[in-house]
Motif scaffolding. Structure first.
Motif, PDB file in Angstrom:
ATOM      1  N   PRO A  86      10.297  22.064  19.313  1.00 50.21           N
ATOM      2  CA  PRO A  86      10.428  20.760  18.471  1.00 50.21           C
ATOM      3  C   PRO A  86      10.972  21.009  17.146  1.00 50.21           C
ATOM      4  N   HIS A  87      12.038  19.992  17.119  1.00 51.80           N
ATOM      5  CA  HIS A  87      12.909  20.292  15.693  1.00 51.80           C
ATOM      6  C   HIS A  87      12.527  19.200  14.871  1.00 51.80           C
ATOM      7  N   LEU A  88      11.914  18.097  14.946  1.00 49.86           N
ATOM      8  CA  LEU A  88      11.141  17.247  14.053  1.00 49.86           C
ATOM      9  C   LEU A  88      10.045  16.712  14.435  1.00 49.86           C
ATOM     10  N   CYS A  89       9.074  16.357  13.475  1.00 47.11           N
ATOM     11  CA  CYS A  89       7.826  15.696  13.778  1.00 47.11           C
ATOM     12  C   CYS A  89       7.781  14.352  13.081  1.00 47.11           C
ATOM     13  N   GLN A  90       7.912  13.352  14.071  1.00 51.12           N
ATOM     14  CA  GLN A  90       8.029  11.937  13.534  1.00 51.12           C
ATOM     15  C   GLN A  90       6.917  10.845  13.832  1.00 51.12           C
ATOM     16  N   VAL A  91       6.557   9.907  12.927  1.00 48.99           N
ATOM     17  CA  VAL A  91       5.414   8.819  13.273  1.00 48.99           C
ATOM     18  C   VAL A  91       6.321   7.735  13.103  1.00 48.99           C
ATOM     19  N   ARG A  92       5.622   6.678  13.727  1.00 42.83           N
ATOM     20  CA  ARG A  92       5.770   5.102  13.292  1.00 42.83           C
ATOM     21  C   ARG A  92       4.847   4.721  12.537  1.00 42.83           C
ATOM     22  N   VAL A  93       5.145   4.088  11.501  1.00 44.31           N
ATOM     23  CA  VAL A  93       3.921   3.425  10.615  1.00 44.31           C
ATOM     24  C   VAL A  93       4.485   2.165  10.153  1.00 44.31           C
ATOM     25  N   PRO A  94       3.518   1.293   9.902  1.00 43.36           N
ATOM     26  CA  PRO A  94       3.914  -0.115   9.257  1.00 43.36           C
ATOM     27  C   PRO A  94       4.211  -0.175   7.827  1.00 43.36           C
ATOM     28  N   ASN A  95       5.122  -0.974   7.229  1.00 45.39           N
ATOM     29  CA  ASN A  95       5.371  -0.888   5.745  1.00 45.39           C
ATOM     30  C   ASN A  95       6.131   0.448   5.482  1.00 45.39           C
ATOM     31  N   ARG A  96       6.939   0.699   6.553  1.00 45.66           N
ATOM     32  CA  ARG A  96       7.778   2.193   6.261  1.00 45.66           C
ATOM     33  C   ARG A  96       8.300   2.548   5.050  1.00 45.66           C
ATOM     34  N   ASP A  97       9.013   1.504   4.530  1.00 48.53           N
ATOM     35  CA  ASP A  97       9.697   1.895   3.311  1.00 48.53           C
ATOM     36  C   ASP A  97       8.960   1.950   2.105  1.00 48.53           C
ATOM     37  N   ARG A  98       7.596   1.016   2.085  1.00 47.03           N
ATOM     38  CA  ARG A  98       6.504   1.545   0.906  1.00 47.03           C
ATOM     39  C   ARG A  98       5.985   2.767   1.243  1.00 47.03           C
ATOM     40  N   VAL A  99       5.638   3.021   2.334  1.00 46.94           N
ATOM     41  CA  VAL A  99       4.821   4.224   2.609  1.00 46.94           C
ATOM     42  C   VAL A  99       6.068   5.594   2.285  1.00 46.94           C
ATOM     43  N   ALA A 157      -0.900   6.954   1.262  1.00 46.24           N
ATOM     44  CA  ALA A 157       0.272   6.065   1.329  1.00 46.24           C
ATOM     45  C   ALA A 157       0.011   4.818   1.984  1.00 46.24           C
ATOM     46  N   LEU A 158      -0.468   4.979   3.558  1.00 45.06           N
ATOM     47  CA  LEU A 158      -0.692   3.812   4.266  1.00 45.06           C
ATOM     48  C   LEU A 158      -1.841   2.955   3.430  1.00 45.06           C
ATOM     49  N   THR A 159      -2.763   3.421   3.010  1.00 46.91           N
ATOM     50  CA  THR A 159      -3.572   2.505   2.124  1.00 46.91           C
ATOM     51  C   THR A 159      -3.228   1.826   1.115  1.00 46.91           C
ATOM     52  N   ALA A 160      -2.245   2.499   0.168  1.00 45.36           N
ATOM     53  CA  ALA A 160      -1.623   1.872  -0.849  1.00 45.36           C
ATOM     54  C   ALA A 160      -0.683   0.657  -0.572  1.00 45.36           C
ATOM     55  N   ALA A 161      -0.198   1.018   0.715  1.00 47.01           N
ATOM     56  CA  ALA A 161       0.857  -0.050   1.342  1.00 47.01           C
ATOM     57  C   ALA A 161       0.143  -0.932   1.991  1.00 47.01           C
ATOM     58  N   GLY A 162      -0.966  -1.175   2.424  1.00 44.92           N
ATOM     59  CA  GLY A 162      -1.893  -2.144   3.021  1.00 44.92           C
ATOM     60  C   GLY A 162      -1.537  -1.990   4.566  1.00 44.92           C
ATOM     61  N   GLY A 163      -1.486  -0.761   4.847  1.00 42.33           N
ATOM     62  CA  GLY A 163      -1.099  -0.222   6.504  1.00 42.33           C
ATOM     63  C   GLY A 163      -2.004  -0.984   7.526  1.00 42.33           C
ATOM     64  N   VAL A 164      -1.497  -1.226   8.443  1.00 36.75           N
ATOM     65  CA  VAL A 164      -2.115  -1.679   9.708  1.00 36.75           C
ATOM     66  C   VAL A 164      -1.418  -0.994  10.742  1.00 36.75           C
ATOM     67  N   PRO A 165      -2.302  -0.834  12.004  1.00 32.62           N
ATOM     68  CA  PRO A 165      -1.857  -0.184  13.179  1.00 32.62           C
ATOM     69  C   PRO A 165      -0.382  -0.786  13.422  1.00 32.62           C
ATOM     70  N   CYS A 166       0.364   0.193  14.044  1.00 34.20           N
ATOM     71  CA  CYS A 166       1.832  -0.252  14.587  1.00 34.20           C
ATOM     72  C   CYS A 166       1.483  -1.113  15.614  1.00 34.20           C
ATOM     73  N   ALA A 226       8.320   5.374   0.058  1.00 36.14           N
ATOM     74  CA  ALA A 226       8.609   5.645  -1.253  1.00 36.14           C
ATOM     75  C   ALA A 226       7.205   6.402  -2.212  1.00 36.14           C
ATOM     76  N   ASP A 227       6.320   5.992  -1.480  1.00 36.42           N
ATOM     77  CA  ASP A 227       4.902   6.485  -1.942  1.00 36.42           C
ATOM     78  C   ASP A 227       4.845   8.015  -1.840  1.00 36.42           C
ATOM     79  N   LEU A 228       5.047   8.347  -0.512  1.00 32.45           N
ATOM     80  CA  LEU A 228       5.028   9.831  -0.018  1.00 32.45           C
ATOM     81  C   LEU A 228       6.124  10.522  -0.978  1.00 32.45           C
ATOM     82  N   ARG A 229       7.104  10.023  -1.171  1.00 37.27           N
ATOM     83  CA  ARG A 229       8.183  10.703  -2.024  1.00 37.27           C
ATOM     84  C   ARG A 229       7.646  10.939  -3.371  1.00 37.27           C
ATOM     85  N   ALA A 230       7.006   9.870  -4.026  1.00 31.84           N
ATOM     86  CA  ALA A 230       6.581   9.806  -5.360  1.00 31.84           C
ATOM     87  C   ALA A 230       5.462  11.156  -5.538  1.00 31.84           C
TER      88      ALA A 230
END
Length: 382
Positions: free
Chosen positions: A292-305, A370-379, A307-311
């Motif tokens: 593996p070269h990358l580990c990737q996920v798909r999440v709702p509200n990606r841009d908000r998630v 971050a998902l909770t803060a972004a109001g995440g729901v399953p993809c 930004a939150d993780l970066r913060a």
């Protein structure tokens, strides 16, 4: 930097050195042979032996490898090259460098790669080549359509920038009948600091690429050093790999068994950590096949998630913005629904050999917050 000089473990990517690279570079500096030399040729032979292929040609970068492979395959103006939009822009720039036109195709959202059906649906009268991108280290098996591609004169050029060491069944990537292009950039599975490699299909390809990478000069270094002149046989570029880069690659290759085990173990640790995390869909990979070269996920509200993780100091990334939506490539834009959907959801988590399982648990906890803060729901499942 030695293996013990650990950077921030939550960075998205970080080069990993084993400690012998500095001494190997110092030996080259002491030799005075900084450019292409016996060290580069030794690295080529070692990679060929590792893969179990007759030859390997070292070049300056993965992009250079793609460019030279396209030239060797005689792809040029008036030709189309099938390529997934979900790739780094270097893949597309190599196509444009030979005057060809990219024919963007969609991906399988489960793998982020093309498959045989997607490729065949895109083949047209001007198709000269297809570049399957081995995204994240995943092998792409076009065996079922290779006969049809061969009948139509379509050359397969694998963009294996992410996939050094990965397997397709029992065979390493690079051992098929395709022209295969590796990248050895700073954060790849095997790094030379910078560099690339082309695995040729036949001796003719190897001869062509070796001439092209050194400004069209036909003689070897030893032949040139024992002559009063040199011969330029045709067009060429300065794309050779330096001995300094090859020296780093030789140390990395000696330790590749450890690299392979470590990256697979880290990916499995992520899979365990993310299991059951609501709103997260892991982009799966078979760690028994891929390195593996990358580990990737798909999440709702990606841009908000994101930004939150970066913060929170978590070095997440996005690999990659689709090329068919880039301004430079707008004239070849076409609807690619799977690519466009994935592009809105994809998030790359920190993944490098400095990570520990504790680090991965911290990333998992931050992602949940971050998902909770972004109001995440399953993809949505697709």
């Amino acid at each position: 930097m030695s293996a013990s000089s650990k950077p921030d473990a939550r960075r998205n990517a970080s080069p990993y050195l084993y400690g012998g690279e500095a001494a190997a570079v110092a030996r080259v500096l002491e030799s005075g042979q900084y450019g292409h030399s016996d060290t580069t040729e030794h690295f080529e032979r070692r990679v060929a032996d590792f893969l179990g292929v007759p030859d390997a040609v070292a070049v300056a970068s993965g992009t250079a490898a793609l460019h030279l492979a396209l030239i060797a395959a005689e792809v040029g103006p008036c030709d189309e090259v099938i390529v997934p939009s979900m790739t780094f822009c270097a893949t597309v720039q190599a196509i444009l460098a030979v005057g060809a036109t990219p024919r963007f195709v969609d991906i399988d959202p489960a793998t982020l790669c093309v498959n045989g059906q997607l490729v065949m649906d895109a083949v047209g009268p001007h198709t000269a080549a297809v570049i399957p991108v081995l995204f994240g280290g995943r092998p792409v098996d076009l065996t079922a359509v290779r006969g049809a591609l061969d009948e139509q004169g379509v050359v397969v050029i694998e963009d294996a920038a992410h996939a050094f060491g990965s397997r397709n069944g029992t065979r390493r990537v690079g051992t098929s009948e395709a022209l295969t292009c590796f990248s050895f950039g700073p954060i790849k599975n095997l790094t030379c600091g910078q560099g690339g490699m082309v695995i040729p299909r036949m001796p003719k390809d190897a001869d062509t690429i070796r001439r092209l990478r050194l400004l069209g000069v036909g003689q070897s270094q030893s032949e040139r050093s024992n002559a009063t002149t040199y011969r330029v046989d045709g067009f060429g570029l300065r794309y050779q790999m330096s001995s300094l880069n090859a020296a780093i690659g030789l140390v990395q290759l000696d330790a590749f068994d450890t690299t392979e085990r470590t990256r697979r173990a880290l990916w499995r640790a992520y899979r365990r950590a993310l299991a059951g995390l609501e709103g997260v869909r892991l982009v799966d990979v078979d760690p028994d096949q891929a390195v593996p070269h990358l580990c990737q996920v798909r999440v709702p509200n990606r841009d908000r998630v994101f930004a939150d993780l970066r913060a929170r100091g978590v070095g997440v990334g996005v690999h990659y913005p689709p090329n068919h939506l880039q301004p430079a490539f707008a004239q070849w834009r076409r609807p690619l629904p799977a690519t466009e959907q994935v592009a809105e959801e994809i998030l790359t988590l920190p993944f490098h050999q400095h990570l520990t399982e504790d680090d991965i648990d911290q990333v998992r906890a931050a992602l949940g917050q971050a998902l909770t803060a972004a109001g995440g729901v399953p993809c949505a499942r697709s």
